[in-house]
Design a protein around this motif. Structure first.
Motif, PDB file in Angstrom:
ATOM      1  N   MET A   1      -7.153  -6.289 -25.880  1.00 27.12           N
ATOM      2  CA  MET A   1      -6.889  -5.387 -24.779  1.00 27.12           C
ATOM      3  C   MET A   1      -5.773  -4.435 -25.209  1.00 27.12           C
ATOM      4  O   MET A   1      -4.787  -4.853 -25.802  1.00 27.12           O
ATOM      5  CB  MET A   1      -6.465  -6.212 -23.567  1.00 27.12           C
ATOM      6  CG  MET A   1      -5.997  -5.408 -22.403  1.00 27.12           C
ATOM      7  SD  MET A   1      -5.391  -6.416 -21.025  1.00 27.12           S
ATOM      8  CE  MET A   1      -6.624  -7.669 -20.864  1.00 27.12           C
ATOM      9  N   ASN A   2      -5.937  -3.163 -24.883  1.00 23.56           N
ATOM     10  CA  ASN A   2      -4.922  -2.166 -25.200  1.00 23.56           C
ATOM     11  C   ASN A   2      -4.245  -1.746 -23.901  1.00 23.56           C
ATOM     12  O   ASN A   2      -4.894  -1.217 -22.983  1.00 23.56           O
ATOM     13  CB  ASN A   2      -5.570  -0.964 -25.896  1.00 23.56           C
ATOM     14  CG  ASN A   2      -4.546   0.060 -26.304  1.00 23.56           C
ATOM     15  OD1 ASN A   2      -3.973   0.740 -25.467  1.00 23.56           O
ATOM     16  ND2 ASN A   2      -4.321   0.161 -27.607  1.00 23.56           N
ATOM     17  N   LEU A   3      -2.924  -1.978 -23.812  1.00 25.50           N
ATOM     18  CA  LEU A   3      -2.208  -1.695 -22.569  1.00 25.50           C
ATOM     19  C   LEU A   3      -2.199  -0.209 -22.226  1.00 25.50           C
ATOM     20  O   LEU A   3      -2.281   0.163 -21.054  1.00 25.50           O
ATOM     21  CB  LEU A   3      -0.780  -2.230 -22.649  1.00 25.50           C
ATOM     22  CG  LEU A   3      -0.654  -3.754 -22.759  1.00 25.50           C
ATOM     23  CD1 LEU A   3       0.807  -4.164 -22.819  1.00 25.50           C
ATOM     24  CD2 LEU A   3      -1.364  -4.456 -21.619  1.00 25.50           C
ATOM     25  N   LYS A   4      -2.104   0.662 -23.235  1.00 23.46           N
ATOM     26  CA  LYS A   4      -2.114   2.105 -22.961  1.00 23.46           C
ATOM     27  C   LYS A   4      -3.436   2.526 -22.332  1.00 23.46           C
ATOM     28  O   LYS A   4      -3.456   3.329 -21.400  1.00 23.46           O
ATOM     29  CB  LYS A   4      -1.848   2.895 -24.243  1.00 23.46           C
ATOM     30  CG  LYS A   4      -0.427   2.785 -24.714  1.00 23.46           C
ATOM     31  CD  LYS A   4      -0.190   3.603 -25.961  1.00 23.46           C
ATOM     32  CE  LYS A   4       1.259   3.418 -26.421  1.00 23.46           C
ATOM     33  NZ  LYS A   4       1.541   4.178 -27.645  1.00 23.46           N
ATOM     34  N   GLU A   5      -4.533   1.964 -22.824  1.00 21.44           N
ATOM     35  CA  GLU A   5      -5.839   2.276 -22.242  1.00 21.44           C
ATOM     36  C   GLU A   5      -5.944   1.745 -20.815  1.00 21.44           C
ATOM     37  O   GLU A   5      -6.468   2.411 -19.927  1.00 21.44           O
ATOM     38  CB  GLU A   5      -6.956   1.692 -23.103  1.00 21.44           C
ATOM     39  CG  GLU A   5      -7.131   2.411 -24.424  1.00 21.44           C
ATOM     40  CD  GLU A   5      -8.164   1.751 -25.330  1.00 21.44           C
ATOM     41  OE1 GLU A   5      -8.850   0.805 -24.898  1.00 21.44           O
ATOM     42  OE2 GLU A   5      -8.267   2.190 -26.496  1.00 21.44           O
ATOM     43  N   LYS A   6      -5.450   0.542 -20.586  1.00 22.61           N
ATOM     44  CA  LYS A   6      -5.480  -0.034 -19.239  1.00 22.61           C
ATOM     45  C   LYS A   6      -4.644   0.801 -18.269  1.00 22.61           C
ATOM     46  O   LYS A   6      -5.027   0.994 -17.114  1.00 22.61           O
ATOM     47  CB  LYS A   6      -4.967  -1.484 -19.244  1.00 22.61           C
ATOM     48  CG  LYS A   6      -5.945  -2.456 -19.839  1.00 22.61           C
ATOM     49  CD  LYS A   6      -7.128  -2.607 -18.920  1.00 22.61           C
ATOM     50  CE  LYS A   6      -8.085  -3.646 -19.414  1.00 22.61           C
ATOM     51  NZ  LYS A   6      -9.318  -3.663 -18.619  1.00 22.61           N
ATOM     52  N   LEU A   7      -3.495   1.306 -18.736  1.00 27.63           N
ATOM     53  CA  LEU A   7      -2.650   2.140 -17.878  1.00 27.63           C
ATOM     54  C   LEU A   7      -3.343   3.440 -17.494  1.00 27.63           C
ATOM     55  O   LEU A   7      -3.137   3.959 -16.391  1.00 27.63           O
ATOM     56  CB  LEU A   7      -1.311   2.431 -18.559  1.00 27.63           C
ATOM     57  CG  LEU A   7      -0.311   1.281 -18.500  1.00 27.63           C
ATOM     58  CD1 LEU A   7       0.764   1.444 -19.554  1.00 27.63           C
ATOM     59  CD2 LEU A   7       0.301   1.174 -17.103  1.00 27.63           C
ATOM     60  N   LEU A   8      -4.185   3.968 -18.369  1.00 28.73           N
ATOM     61  CA  LEU A   8      -4.929   5.194 -18.053  1.00 28.73           C
ATOM     62  C   LEU A   8      -5.883   4.986 -16.878  1.00 28.73           C
ATOM     63  O   LEU A   8      -6.212   5.927 -16.157  1.00 28.73           O
ATOM     64  CB  LEU A   8      -5.704   5.685 -19.273  1.00 28.73           C
ATOM     65  CG  LEU A   8      -4.875   6.252 -20.416  1.00 28.73           C
ATOM     66  CD1 LEU A   8      -5.758   6.552 -21.626  1.00 28.73           C
ATOM     67  CD2 LEU A   8      -4.108   7.501 -19.984  1.00 28.73           C
ATOM     68  N   GLU A   9      -6.319   3.752 -16.671  1.00 32.42           N
ATOM     69  CA  GLU A   9      -7.224   3.437 -15.572  1.00 32.42           C
ATOM     70  C   GLU A   9      -6.514   3.384 -14.221  1.00 32.42           C
ATOM     71  O   GLU A   9      -7.157   3.423 -13.176  1.00 32.42           O
ATOM     72  CB  GLU A   9      -7.910   2.093 -15.827  1.00 32.42           C
ATOM     73  CG  GLU A   9      -8.794   2.076 -17.050  1.00 32.42           C
ATOM     74  CD  GLU A   9      -9.325   0.685 -17.386  1.00 32.42           C
ATOM     75  OE1 GLU A   9      -9.190  -0.241 -16.547  1.00 32.42           O
ATOM     76  OE2 GLU A   9      -9.857   0.517 -18.503  1.00 32.42           O
ATOM     77  N   ILE A  10      -5.190   3.286 -14.235  1.00 34.55           N
ATOM     78  CA  ILE A  10      -4.422   3.198 -12.998  1.00 34.55           C
ATOM     79  C   ILE A  10      -4.081   4.616 -12.544  1.00 34.55           C
ATOM     80  O   ILE A  10      -3.385   5.348 -13.241  1.00 34.55           O
ATOM     81  CB  ILE A  10      -3.141   2.357 -13.195  1.00 34.55           C
ATOM     82  CG1 ILE A  10      -3.524   0.930 -13.584  1.00 34.55           C
ATOM     83  CG2 ILE A  10      -2.284   2.375 -11.927  1.00 34.55           C
ATOM     84  CD1 ILE A  10      -2.347   0.049 -13.947  1.00 34.55           C
ATOM     85  N   THR A  11      -4.580   4.989 -11.372  1.00 30.33           N
ATOM     86  CA  THR A  11      -4.396   6.353 -10.887  1.00 30.33           C
ATOM     87  C   THR A  11      -3.437   6.452  -9.708  1.00 30.33           C
ATOM     88  O   THR A  11      -3.061   7.548  -9.314  1.00 30.33           O
ATOM     89  CB  THR A  11      -5.755   6.958 -10.482  1.00 30.33           C
ATOM     90  OG1 THR A  11      -6.346   6.126  -9.475  1.00 30.33           O
ATOM     91  CG2 THR A  11      -6.691   7.043 -11.690  1.00 30.33           C
TER      92      THR A  11
END
Length: 118
Positions: A1-11
């Motif tokens: 899991m990549n945290l930066k990618e997961k953060l992009l999903e949070i709007t």
């Protein structure tokens, strides 16, 4: 899991998202900006804040307020009244018991149920 990618999903700000589970705890990501988190208490649970980017102002009742920055980690012990805020966008990883309510016993416009964090 990549945290930066997961953060992009949070709007949305103040809307924690559960990204994993370890035994009886959730691993969550949240973005905040501003001061909408009310003073609150988690009577039976500690709460771990790990700052992924930005800075977070922590206020703990009867203590001097202080700032934690990118890479810092702080644990709010159970029963301590506290609140957090950030002048600019701050990305946080939270480690909390599965029973920990988002804003403790306080309910306001940013309060999210555990179900809505999944």
């Amino acid at each position: 899991m990549n945290l930066k990618e997961k953060l992009l999903e949070i709007t949305e700000y103040y809307s924690p998202k559960i990204i994993g589970e370890v035994n009886d705890v959730f691993i969550k990501l949240v973005k905040i900006e501003g001061n909408k988190v009310p003073w609150h208490i988690h009577r039976n649970e500690d709460e771990l804040f790990h700052i992924l980017s930005g800075s977070l102002l922590l206020e703990v009742e009867n203590q001097e307020s202080f700032t934690i920055n990118e890479g810092d980690l702080f644990i709010v012990k159970q029963g301590l009244k506290h609140r957090v805020s950030s002048k600019e966008e701050c990305h946080i990883m939270l480690v909390e018991n599965k029973t920990t309510l988002h804003t403790g016993e306080r309910v306001n416009e940013i309060t999210k149920s555990i179900k809505s964090q999944k």
